[in-house]
Design a protein around this motif. Sequence first.
Motif, PDB file in Angstrom:
ATOM      1  N   VAL A   1       0.809  -1.130  -0.167  1.00 41.18           N
ATOM      2  CA  VAL A   1      -0.065   0.005  -0.009  1.00 41.18           C
ATOM      3  C   VAL A   1       1.014   1.483  -0.012  1.00 41.18           C
ATOM      4  O   VAL A   1       0.600   2.131  -0.703  1.00 41.18           O
ATOM      5  CB  VAL A   1      -0.956  -0.017   1.126  1.00 41.18           C
ATOM      6  N   GLU A   2       1.985   1.175   0.851  1.00 45.96           N
ATOM      7  CA  GLU A   2       2.935   2.361   0.872  1.00 45.96           C
ATOM      8  C   GLU A   2       3.831   2.516  -0.318  1.00 45.96           C
ATOM      9  O   GLU A   2       3.795   3.799  -0.810  1.00 45.96           O
ATOM     10  CB  GLU A   2       3.868   2.115   2.087  1.00 45.96           C
ATOM     11  N   ILE A   3       4.009   1.355  -1.020  1.00 46.46           N
ATOM     12  CA  ILE A   3       4.676   1.620  -2.268  1.00 46.46           C
ATOM     13  C   ILE A   3       3.734   2.058  -3.340  1.00 46.46           C
ATOM     14  O   ILE A   3       4.386   2.901  -4.092  1.00 46.46           O
ATOM     15  CB  ILE A   3       5.341   0.283  -2.493  1.00 46.46           C
ATOM     16  N   THR A   4       2.736   1.638  -3.278  1.00 47.20           N
ATOM     17  CA  THR A   4       1.648   2.085  -4.425  1.00 47.20           C
ATOM     18  C   THR A   4       1.467   3.494  -4.101  1.00 47.20           C
ATOM     19  O   THR A   4       1.584   4.447  -5.253  1.00 47.20           O
ATOM     20  CB  THR A   4       0.692   1.183  -4.415  1.00 47.20           C
ATOM     21  N   ALA A   5       1.172   3.957  -2.954  1.00 44.82           N
ATOM     22  CA  ALA A   5       0.982   5.397  -2.775  1.00 44.82           C
ATOM     23  C   ALA A   5       2.071   6.355  -3.045  1.00 44.82           C
ATOM     24  O   ALA A   5       1.776   7.386  -3.563  1.00 44.82           O
ATOM     25  CB  ALA A   5       0.694   5.534  -0.977  1.00 44.82           C
ATOM     26  N   CYS A   6       3.211   5.751  -2.905  1.00 47.10           N
ATOM     27  CA  CYS A   6       4.359   6.747  -2.972  1.00 47.10           C
ATOM     28  C   CYS A   6       4.950   6.606  -4.560  1.00 47.10           C
ATOM     29  O   CYS A   6       5.621   7.652  -5.053  1.00 47.10           O
ATOM     30  CB  CYS A   6       5.529   6.282  -2.358  1.00 47.10           C
ATOM     31  N   ARG A   7       4.416   5.654  -5.315  1.00 46.73           N
ATOM     32  CA  ARG A   7       4.990   5.587  -6.559  1.00 46.73           C
ATOM     33  C   ARG A   7       4.970   6.711  -7.540  1.00 46.73           C
ATOM     34  O   ARG A   7       5.850   6.980  -8.451  1.00 46.73           O
ATOM     35  CB  ARG A   7       4.242   4.500  -7.360  1.00 46.73           C
ATOM     36  N   PRO A   8       3.893   7.409  -7.380  1.00 48.18           N
ATOM     37  CA  PRO A   8       3.651   8.680  -8.546  1.00 48.18           C
ATOM     38  C   PRO A   8       4.941   9.649  -8.110  1.00 48.18           C
ATOM     39  O   PRO A   8       5.579  10.029  -9.047  1.00 48.18           O
ATOM     40  CB  PRO A   8       2.477   9.553  -7.810  1.00 48.18           C
ATOM     41  N   TRP A   9       5.609   9.681  -7.198  1.00 45.67           N
ATOM     42  CA  TRP A   9       6.931  10.427  -6.991  1.00 45.67           C
ATOM     43  C   TRP A   9       7.713   9.906  -7.726  1.00 45.67           C
ATOM     44  O   TRP A   9       8.661  10.685  -8.420  1.00 45.67           O
ATOM     45  CB  TRP A   9       7.250  10.630  -5.476  1.00 45.67           C
ATOM     46  N   LEU A  10       8.153   8.752  -7.612  1.00 49.54           N
ATOM     47  CA  LEU A  10       9.152   8.032  -8.263  1.00 49.54           C
ATOM     48  C   LEU A  10       9.055   8.196  -9.738  1.00 49.54           C
ATOM     49  O   LEU A  10       9.951   8.423 -10.641  1.00 49.54           O
ATOM     50  CB  LEU A  10       9.328   6.362  -7.843  1.00 49.54           C
ATOM     51  N   GLU A  11       7.749   7.912 -10.190  1.00 47.30           N
ATOM     52  CA  GLU A  11       7.526   7.881 -11.651  1.00 47.30           C
ATOM     53  C   GLU A  11       7.737   9.134 -12.225  1.00 47.30           C
ATOM     54  O   GLU A  11       8.344   9.610 -13.313  1.00 47.30           O
ATOM     55  CB  GLU A  11       6.071   7.667 -12.106  1.00 47.30           C
ATOM     56  N   ALA A  12       7.284  10.221 -11.310  1.00 45.19           N
ATOM     57  CA  ALA A  12       7.771  11.490 -11.852  1.00 45.19           C
ATOM     58  C   ALA A  12       9.343  12.135 -11.994  1.00 45.19           C
ATOM     59  O   ALA A  12       9.551  12.659 -12.892  1.00 45.19           O
ATOM     60  CB  ALA A  12       6.889  12.666 -10.651  1.00 45.19           C
ATOM     61  N   GLU A  13       9.787  11.482 -11.136  1.00 42.76           N
ATOM     62  CA  GLU A  13      11.546  11.713 -10.731  1.00 42.76           C
ATOM     63  C   GLU A  13      11.938  11.191 -12.209  1.00 42.76           C
ATOM     64  O   GLU A  13      12.791  11.595 -12.823  1.00 42.76           O
ATOM     65  CB  GLU A  13      11.991  11.078  -9.713  1.00 42.76           C
ATOM     66  N   ILE A  14      11.490   9.909 -12.635  1.00 41.73           N
ATOM     67  CA  ILE A  14      12.008   9.437 -13.601  1.00 41.73           C
ATOM     68  C   ILE A  14      11.644   9.948 -14.890  1.00 41.73           C
ATOM     69  O   ILE A  14      12.523  10.356 -15.868  1.00 41.73           O
ATOM     70  CB  ILE A  14      11.484   7.822 -13.713  1.00 41.73           C
ATOM     71  N   LYS A  15      10.387  10.556 -14.945  1.00 42.08           N
ATOM     72  CA  LYS A  15      10.139  11.442 -16.270  1.00 42.08           C
ATOM     73  C   LYS A  15      10.871  12.676 -16.336  1.00 42.08           C
ATOM     74  O   LYS A  15      11.186  12.932 -17.493  1.00 42.08           O
ATOM     75  CB  LYS A  15       8.577  11.825 -15.810  1.00 42.08           C
ATOM     76  N   VAL A  16      11.115  13.408 -15.045  1.00 45.53           N
ATOM     77  CA  VAL A  16      11.852  14.593 -15.243  1.00 45.53           C
ATOM     78  C   VAL A  16      13.476  14.209 -15.525  1.00 45.53           C
ATOM     79  O   VAL A  16      14.111  15.131 -16.444  1.00 45.53           O
ATOM     80  CB  VAL A  16      11.874  15.343 -14.148  1.00 45.53           C
ATOM     81  N   VAL A  17      14.060  13.303 -14.958  1.00 44.89           N
ATOM     82  CA  VAL A  17      15.379  12.875 -15.339  1.00 44.89           C
ATOM     83  C   VAL A  17      15.623  12.310 -16.466  1.00 44.89           C
ATOM     84  O   VAL A  17      16.779  12.734 -17.080  1.00 44.89           O
ATOM     85  CB  VAL A  17      15.898  12.273 -13.881  1.00 44.89           C
ATOM     86  N   GLN A  18      14.800  11.496 -16.945  1.00 46.07           N
ATOM     87  CA  GLN A  18      14.891  10.534 -18.013  1.00 46.07           C
ATOM     88  C   GLN A  18      16.465  10.017 -18.244  1.00 46.07           C
ATOM     89  O   GLN A  18      17.052  10.301 -19.122  1.00 46.07           O
ATOM     90  CB  GLN A  18      14.638  11.575 -19.401  1.00 46.07           C
ATOM     91  N   PRO A  19      16.708   9.178 -17.123  1.00 50.22           N
ATOM     92  CA  PRO A  19      18.004   8.728 -17.008  1.00 50.22           C
ATOM     93  C   PRO A  19      18.268   7.807 -18.184  1.00 50.22           C
ATOM     94  O   PRO A  19      17.332   7.095 -18.804  1.00 50.22           O
ATOM     95  CB  PRO A  19      17.945   7.845 -15.808  1.00 50.22           C
ATOM     96  N   ARG A  20      19.593   7.293 -18.550  1.00 52.78           N
ATOM     97  CA  ARG A  20      19.662   6.430 -19.670  1.00 52.78           C
ATOM     98  C   ARG A  20      19.807   5.114 -18.895  1.00 52.78           C
ATOM     99  O   ARG A  20      19.530   3.927 -19.491  1.00 52.78           O
ATOM    100  CB  ARG A  20      21.157   6.600 -20.369  1.00 52.78           C
ATOM    101  N   MET A  21      20.203   5.075 -17.563  1.00 53.82           N
ATOM    102  CA  MET A  21      20.371   3.847 -16.742  1.00 53.82           C
ATOM    103  C   MET A  21      19.472   3.864 -15.555  1.00 53.82           C
ATOM    104  O   MET A  21      19.771   4.946 -14.700  1.00 53.82           O
ATOM    105  CB  MET A  21      21.730   3.538 -16.519  1.00 53.82           C
ATOM    106  N   ILE A  22      18.947   3.025 -15.299  1.00 57.31           N
ATOM    107  CA  ILE A  22      18.104   2.751 -13.841  1.00 57.31           C
ATOM    108  C   ILE A  22      18.882   1.651 -13.036  1.00 57.31           C
ATOM    109  O   ILE A  22      18.917   0.654 -13.623  1.00 57.31           O
ATOM    110  CB  ILE A  22      16.666   2.784 -13.959  1.00 57.31           C
ATOM    111  N   VAL A  23      19.051   1.962 -11.936  1.00 58.34           N
ATOM    112  CA  VAL A  23      20.021   0.907 -11.167  1.00 58.34           C
ATOM    113  C   VAL A  23      19.006   0.740  -9.895  1.00 58.34           C
ATOM    114  O   VAL A  23      19.059   1.445  -8.967  1.00 58.34           O
ATOM    115  CB  VAL A  23      21.210   1.083 -10.522  1.00 58.34           C
ATOM    116  N   CYS A  24      18.355  -0.360  -9.616  1.00 58.23           N
ATOM    117  CA  CYS A  24      17.370  -0.508  -8.416  1.00 58.23           C
ATOM    118  C   CYS A  24      18.432  -1.208  -7.429  1.00 58.23           C
ATOM    119  O   CYS A  24      19.342  -2.260  -7.706  1.00 58.23           O
ATOM    120  CB  CYS A  24      16.551  -1.626  -8.614  1.00 58.23           C
TER     121      CYS A  24
END
Length: 216
Positions: free
Chosen positions: A117-140
């Motif tokens: 529930v917490e991960i889903t609630a917070c996901r839009p922030w992460l998605e927005a960060e990825i959209k703004v940064v548009q990284p070539r590489m994502i490392v989890c």
Amino acid sequence: MRVPTQTAAPLVPPRPSLPKLREAAADCRACDLWRTGTQTVFGEGKSSSQILFIGEQPGDKEDLAGRPFVGPAGALFDRALEEAGIDRNTVYVTNVVKHFKWEPRGKRRIHKKPNAVEITACRPWLEAEIKVVQPRMIVCLGATAAQAVIGPKFRVTTQRGQFVESPLAEFVTATVHPSSILRAPSDEARVLERERFVEDLRKVHDALVARVRRAQ
Ligand code: SF4
């Protein structure tokens, strides 16, 4: 008074920039973790960063400092990046969940894994960060980030260092979270785990260098 929302999506500003996102996330109440965390710990780095690292959640030190990856695991991470040839000033670091989840043990605050529930609630922030940064590489970094970003079937233990297809970036991969290296059962295991971590980061560095050479 803010009304609790199911996810942070309604709070994400239109035409977001990193400063706008950080400001909006500071007031987020989309899940209950704002009650226990001291503050929202938003991602950090330049919007031009080529690599975006994603951890699970801020730890005790990060919660107090309001910055990601500044505690003992962050120090290990910094040194490992350097050994792998990656400049810390050229990467963006963030977490799947932006508030510290913990439980008391004596006077200490012990990390508690965020739930779905917490991960889903917070996901839009992460998605927005990825959209703004548009990284070539994502490392989890770690299983929570890998399963949230790559998919629930991804196993860091067996698939670490592998690049997977993803619509999120040209290269997407995962390795362990640096805090797991600190928790290794012996000095010997810690040294070995640290070496493997640097090796995974070298693969990240080399993949990007090879990509640049191909484009020339
Ligand atoms: S953890 Fe994420 S969704 Fe939950 S309150 Fe904090 S910023 Fe909002």
